[in-house]
Scaffold this motif. Structure first.
Motif, PDB file in Angstrom:
ATOM      1  N   ASP A   4       0.715  -1.319  -0.156  1.00  0.00           N
ATOM      2  CA  ASP A   4      -0.128  -0.182   0.146  1.00  0.00           C
ATOM      3  C   ASP A   4       0.716   1.186   0.211  1.00  0.00           C
ATOM      4  O   ASP A   4       0.399   2.198   0.593  1.00  0.00           O
ATOM      5  CB  ASP A   4      -1.063   0.137   1.187  1.00  0.00           C
ATOM      6  N   LYS A   5       2.010   1.147  -0.347  1.00  0.00           N
ATOM      7  CA  LYS A   5       3.005   2.263  -0.554  1.00  0.00           C
ATOM      8  C   LYS A   5       3.080   2.832  -1.801  1.00  0.00           C
ATOM      9  O   LYS A   5       3.056   4.187  -2.089  1.00  0.00           O
ATOM     10  CB  LYS A   5       4.241   2.015  -0.052  1.00  0.00           C
ATOM     11  N   HIS A   6       2.905   2.141  -2.932  1.00  0.00           N
ATOM     12  CA  HIS A   6       3.241   2.412  -4.267  1.00  0.00           C
ATOM     13  C   HIS A   6       1.870   2.458  -4.990  1.00  0.00           C
ATOM     14  O   HIS A   6       0.817   1.839  -4.789  1.00  0.00           O
ATOM     15  CB  HIS A   6       4.015   1.404  -4.985  1.00  0.00           C
ATOM     16  N   PRO A   7       1.711   3.278  -5.950  1.00  0.00           N
ATOM     17  CA  PRO A   7       0.588   3.511  -6.978  1.00  0.00           C
ATOM     18  C   PRO A   7       0.300   2.367  -7.597  1.00  0.00           C
ATOM     19  O   PRO A   7       1.371   1.661  -8.071  1.00  0.00           O
ATOM     20  CB  PRO A   7       0.691   4.734  -7.593  1.00  0.00           C
ATOM     21  N   ASP A   8      -0.637   1.932  -8.227  1.00  0.00           N
ATOM     22  CA  ASP A   8      -1.266   1.020  -8.967  1.00  0.00           C
ATOM     23  C   ASP A   8      -0.607   1.246 -10.271  1.00  0.00           C
ATOM     24  O   ASP A   8      -0.553   2.320 -10.937  1.00  0.00           O
ATOM     25  CB  ASP A   8      -2.798   0.817  -9.347  1.00  0.00           C
ATOM     26  N   TYR A   9       0.253   0.125 -10.967  1.00  0.00           N
ATOM     27  CA  TYR A   9       0.626   0.202 -12.367  1.00  0.00           C
ATOM     28  C   TYR A   9      -0.047  -0.496 -13.107  1.00  0.00           C
ATOM     29  O   TYR A   9      -0.203  -1.741 -12.976  1.00  0.00           O
ATOM     30  CB  TYR A   9       2.166  -0.553 -12.137  1.00  0.00           C
ATOM     31  N   ARG A  10      -0.739  -0.213 -14.086  1.00  0.00           N
ATOM     32  CA  ARG A  10      -2.061  -0.508 -14.763  1.00  0.00           C
ATOM     33  C   ARG A  10      -1.947  -0.014 -16.387  1.00  0.00           C
ATOM     34  O   ARG A  10      -1.276   0.862 -16.489  1.00  0.00           O
ATOM     35  CB  ARG A  10      -3.189  -0.289 -14.169  1.00  0.00           C
ATOM     36  N   PRO A  11      -2.618  -0.740 -17.141  1.00  0.00           N
ATOM     37  CA  PRO A  11      -2.805  -0.115 -18.455  1.00  0.00           C
ATOM     38  C   PRO A  11      -3.625   1.096 -18.476  1.00  0.00           C
ATOM     39  O   PRO A  11      -4.691   1.257 -17.957  1.00  0.00           O
ATOM     40  CB  PRO A  11      -3.718  -1.305 -19.320  1.00  0.00           C
ATOM     41  N   VAL A  12      -3.226   2.028 -19.359  1.00  0.00           N
ATOM     42  CA  VAL A  12      -3.627   3.387 -19.416  1.00  0.00           C
ATOM     43  C   VAL A  12      -3.281   3.795 -20.767  1.00  0.00           C
ATOM     44  O   VAL A  12      -2.458   3.337 -21.445  1.00  0.00           O
ATOM     45  CB  VAL A  12      -3.033   4.606 -18.430  1.00  0.00           C
ATOM     46  N   VAL A  13      -4.526   4.537 -21.421  1.00  0.00           N
ATOM     47  CA  VAL A  13      -4.356   5.036 -22.752  1.00  0.00           C
ATOM     48  C   VAL A  13      -4.202   6.554 -22.813  1.00  0.00           C
ATOM     49  O   VAL A  13      -4.610   7.135 -22.118  1.00  0.00           O
ATOM     50  CB  VAL A  13      -5.926   4.857 -23.595  1.00  0.00           C
ATOM     51  N   PHE A  14      -2.934   6.877 -23.478  1.00  0.00           N
ATOM     52  CA  PHE A  14      -2.604   8.336 -23.606  1.00  0.00           C
ATOM     53  C   PHE A  14      -3.163   8.688 -25.138  1.00  0.00           C
ATOM     54  O   PHE A  14      -2.712   8.087 -26.060  1.00  0.00           O
ATOM     55  CB  PHE A  14      -0.925   8.359 -23.416  1.00  0.00           C
ATOM     56  N   ARG A  15      -3.734   9.875 -24.988  1.00  0.00           N
ATOM     57  CA  ARG A  15      -4.342  10.640 -26.310  1.00  0.00           C
ATOM     58  C   ARG A  15      -3.893  11.803 -26.352  1.00  0.00           C
ATOM     59  O   ARG A  15      -3.999  12.742 -25.623  1.00  0.00           O
ATOM     60  CB  ARG A  15      -5.878  10.539 -26.265  1.00  0.00           C
ATOM     61  N   ASP A  16      -3.095  11.925 -27.877  1.00  0.00           N
ATOM     62  CA  ASP A  16      -2.640  13.237 -28.091  1.00  0.00           C
ATOM     63  C   ASP A  16      -3.786  13.832 -29.121  1.00  0.00           C
ATOM     64  O   ASP A  16      -4.111  13.570 -30.302  1.00  0.00           O
ATOM     65  CB  ASP A  16      -1.200  13.056 -29.063  1.00  0.00           C
ATOM     66  N   ARG A  17      -4.333  14.648 -28.548  1.00  0.00           N
ATOM     67  CA  ARG A  17      -5.487  15.575 -29.252  1.00  0.00           C
ATOM     68  C   ARG A  17      -5.009  16.387 -30.297  1.00  0.00           C
ATOM     69  O   ARG A  17      -5.491  16.267 -31.292  1.00  0.00           O
ATOM     70  CB  ARG A  17      -6.232  16.385 -28.300  1.00  0.00           C
ATOM     71  N   SER A  18      -3.830  16.887 -30.537  1.00  0.00           N
ATOM     72  CA  SER A  18      -3.432  17.607 -31.573  1.00  0.00           C
ATOM     73  C   SER A  18      -3.108  16.702 -32.878  1.00  0.00           C
ATOM     74  O   SER A  18      -3.328  17.208 -33.867  1.00  0.00           O
ATOM     75  CB  SER A  18      -2.074  18.527 -31.171  1.00  0.00           C
ATOM     76  N   ALA A  19      -2.578  15.660 -32.797  1.00  0.00           N
ATOM     77  CA  ALA A  19      -2.144  14.684 -33.725  1.00  0.00           C
ATOM     78  C   ALA A  19      -3.354  13.570 -33.908  1.00  0.00           C
ATOM     79  O   ALA A  19      -3.328  12.916 -34.746  1.00  0.00           O
ATOM     80  CB  ALA A  19      -1.003  13.915 -33.462  1.00  0.00           C
ATOM     81  N   GLY A  20      -4.631  13.420 -33.072  1.00  0.00           N
ATOM     82  CA  GLY A  20      -5.547  12.613 -33.140  1.00  0.00           C
ATOM     83  C   GLY A  20      -5.086  10.980 -33.149  1.00  0.00           C
ATOM     84  O   GLY A  20      -5.365  10.265 -33.895  1.00  0.00           O
TER      85      GLY A  20
END
Length: 90
Positions: A4-20
């Motif tokens: 309970d010391k470290h944040p969860d490491y999980r799948p995340v989507v990063f979206r670049d709005r300027s490039a779509g």
């Protein structure tokens, strides 16, 4: 390792709005927004201003800030190919 010391490491989507452009990776970033991905799963989505799809260095659209090159600047300061007399005879 402490629990309970470290944040969860999980799948995340990063979206670049300027490039779509969006990409799925693993991260500790959090977001309240979610997106349905191609695999049918729902992932948190983090909007970013710039990514490798829109950054000038990676796209090849980088501007040259230095209008005068190093060689030209050296030649202007110290003479372009002029031989200097050292006073030695040989």
């Amino acid at each position: 390792m402490q629990q309970d010391k470290h944040p969860d490491y999980r799948p995340v989507v990063f979206r670049d709005r300027s490039a779509g452009y969006a990409f799925l990776t693993r991260s500790t970033a959090t977001s309240d927004q979610t997106i349905a991905w191609d695999d049918g799963e729902t992932y948190p989505v983090v909007d970013v201003e710039i990514s490798s799809e829109s950054h000038p260095f990676y796209t090849g659209k980088a501007r040259t800030v230095d209008s005068e090159g190093r060689v030209a600047r050296f030649e202007r300061r110290y003479g372009a190919g002029e031989e200097q007399d050292t006073g030695k005879t040989g």
